[in-house]
Design a protein around this motif. Structure first.
Motif, PDB file in Angstrom:
ATOM      1  N   LEU A   1       0.952  -1.035   0.032  1.00 16.16           N
ATOM      2  CA  LEU A   1      -0.223   0.098   0.017  1.00 16.16           C
ATOM      3  C   LEU A   1       1.082   1.149   0.120  1.00 16.16           C
ATOM      4  N   GLY A   2       2.039   1.265   0.685  1.00 19.73           N
ATOM      5  CA  GLY A   2       2.794   2.329   0.821  1.00 19.73           C
ATOM      6  C   GLY A   2       3.427   2.571  -0.368  1.00 19.73           C
TER       7      GLY A   2
ATOM      8  N   GLN B   1       1.326   6.494  -7.177  1.00 18.74           N
ATOM      9  CA  GLN B   1       0.145   7.494  -7.636  1.00 18.74           C
ATOM     10  C   GLN B   1       0.512   8.778  -7.311  1.00 18.74           C
ATOM     11  N   ARG B   2       0.905   9.178  -6.252  1.00 22.93           N
ATOM     12  CA  ARG B   2       1.441  10.452  -5.882  1.00 22.93           C
ATOM     13  C   ARG B   2       2.505  10.984  -6.858  1.00 22.93           C
ATOM     14  N   TYR B   3       3.635  10.648  -7.023  1.00 23.56           N
ATOM     15  CA  TYR B   3       4.433  10.851  -7.978  1.00 23.56           C
ATOM     16  C   TYR B   3       4.073  11.318  -9.215  1.00 23.56           C
ATOM     17  N   ARG B   4       3.113   9.959  -9.836  1.00 20.20           N
ATOM     18  CA  ARG B   4       2.521  10.282 -11.202  1.00 20.20           C
ATOM     19  C   ARG B   4       1.825  11.697 -11.279  1.00 20.20           C
ATOM     20  N   SER B   5       1.065  12.089 -10.136  1.00 23.34           N
ATOM     21  CA  SER B   5       0.328  13.225  -9.957  1.00 23.34           C
ATOM     22  C   SER B   5       1.050  14.375 -10.056  1.00 23.34           C
ATOM     23  N   TYR B   6       2.063  14.640  -9.379  1.00 26.31           N
ATOM     24  CA  TYR B   6       3.034  15.787  -9.079  1.00 26.31           C
ATOM     25  C   TYR B   6       3.766  15.947 -10.681  1.00 26.31           C
TER      26      TYR B   6
ATOM     27  N   ASP C   1      -4.637  10.100  -3.280  1.00 23.21           N
ATOM     28  CA  ASP C   1      -4.040   9.208  -2.130  1.00 23.21           C
ATOM     29  C   ASP C   1      -5.242   8.660  -1.428  1.00 23.21           C
ATOM     30  N   ASP C   2      -6.536   9.434  -1.248  1.00 24.82           N
ATOM     31  CA  ASP C   2      -7.656   8.721  -0.416  1.00 24.82           C
ATOM     32  C   ASP C   2      -8.067   7.485  -1.214  1.00 24.82           C
TER      33      ASP C   2
END
Length: 412
Positions: free
Chosen positions: A357-358, A364-369, A393-394
């Motif tokens: 999960l981590g 996903q977070r890095y892809r978003s940025y 993230d949610d």
């Protein structure tokens, strides 16, 4: 441009400092120290306006900094002779993966998961692989505040057992002249900094520090948290005055553990682990949120929780056998693990790693940025595989990673 000004303009002013402390260790004039803020940052000991004259042509603080350029691709070529493939983008190059549990009940009772970092550090000391190991524990007077130690005894290592979910500079300890061989347990950005140090030419003053590195072990990291996050849990969620705290641990008790605080009055307060994940979201730095790696893929051994989704396990009140996932990447790592097995310090089981999960949160977070493209973010260690959507993230936490993400095979 050289000098501390480069570090300030290209890293500090852009909120890209990883707070690892390596710049403070590598400065040959000792001009940098880490401040004691909630997010520790390097401070120039002198007038910044005169830094160019004071530093001369030295640029070592920027050369080792993992804040923007993590150096992963150069490091991989030195360590493995090649760079990772797209399939290896989020795991890195490795030899074998296992599930590990310490055999000593006392150690299992002190650690957050299976005790991999603890037993490997103890093995390194007792087998003379290292003179000391950099670990993170807590201050004695303020037990909720993390502190890095050079542990040269088994007692100190056990005292510092258990994960610390708080940004803690540790690499400035490399400059301690008492030890010739130092093992390092840290998070990915810290390991990337160490390998940037190891990539530098041997004729530089930094080689004295590089020669000390005995081995590296990294912890999977979805994103670290400022000290304000821990203090928020204690004062706002649990309603405890910081002055009353005499004991604090992030994951105490039956796996996956609970946040626990003990007061001077002898009272104990608890929070389930999943609450930490929820509450800590408000206490992240930009550098941690934009980080491209859950594991750097450069450590001799990478470790994480054996349960790939401890958030769900904690929220459901489910307890499993405490274990650590151990990914061995180098001969140094394989040799250290073999020494631990010969000492009967651990039970090892073959394991196929698929996801965590981590890791998924980080991915996903890095892809978003990266998709936003509106700020400078740390460099990725290679091309990501094609994807059709980016989850928040949610959404990642809510969706989880399924229940059949990993499997064990026979005992080693």
């Amino acid at each position: 441009m050289t000098s501390f000004i480069t570090l300030k303009e290209e890293i500090l002013d852009l909120s890209l400092c990883a707070s690892c402390g390596l710049c403070a260790a590598v400065c040959p004039q000792g001009l940098l120290t880490m401040n004691g803020d909630s997010v520790p940052l390097p401070v120039f000991q002198g007038r910044e306006s005169q830094a160019a004259d004071t530093c001369g042509s030295c640029n070592l603080c920027s050369e080792v900094c993992p804040g923007y350029d993590t150096g992963v691709m150069e490091s991989e070529r030195r360590i493995f002779g090649r760079n990772r493939s797209e399939v290896e983008r989020w795991t890195g190059i490795y030899l074998n993966t296992y599930q590990l549990s310490a055999t000593d009940p006392e150690i299992l009772g002190r650690v957050a998961a299976g005790g991999a970092g603890t037993i490997l550090a103890i093995t390194a000391l007792e087998e003379k692989v290292a003179d000391a190991v950099i670990v993170v524990g807590r201050e004695q007077e303020r037990p909720w505040v993390p502190k890095a130690y050079l542990a040269d005894s088994v007692d100190r290592i056990i005292e510092c057992a258990q994960t610390s979910y708080c940004i803690t500079p540790n690499l400035d300890l490399l400059k301690d002249g008492r030890y010739d061989k130092i093992g390092i347990i840290g998070v990915p950005c810290q390991i990337q900094g160490i390998h940037r140090l190891l990539n530098l030419p041997e004729h530089l003053p930094s080689s004295m520090l590089a020669d000390k590195v005995a081995f590296t072990i990294e912890l999977g990291c979805a994103s670290n948290t400022s000290l304000g996050g821990t203090e928020h849990l204690i004062t706002e969620i649990l309603g405890i005055d910081l002055a009353d705290v005499v004991f604090m641990r992030y994951r105490e008790g039956q796996y996956p553990g609970q946040f626990v605080v003990r007061t001077r009055q002898g009272e104990e307060y608890f929070l389930p682990f999943y609450r930490l994940v929820e509450e800590f979201k408000r206490f992240k730095t930009f550098r941690c949120l934009a980080c491209p790696d859950w594991w750097s893929g450069l450590a001799d051994i990478s470790i994480s929780d054996g349960d790939p989704n401890i958030f769900d396990s904690s929220k459901a009140g489910v307890s499993a056998k405490a274990s650590s996932t151990v990914m061995v990447r180098t001969k140094t790592g394989a040799d250290l693990l073999e020494l631990a097995l010969r000492r009967n310090a651990a039970i090892l089981t073959d394991y196929t790693f698929e996801n965590n999960l981590g890791l998924e949160r980080k991915r996903q977070r890095y892809r978003s940025y990266a998709a936003k493209g509106d700020r400078r973010i740390p460099l990725a260690p290679g091309r990501d595989m094609d994807y059709s959507q980016i989850l928040s993230d949610d959404e990642v936490i809510r969706n989880g990673i399924g229940t059949e993400q990993s499997r064990t095979t026979g005992q080693v």
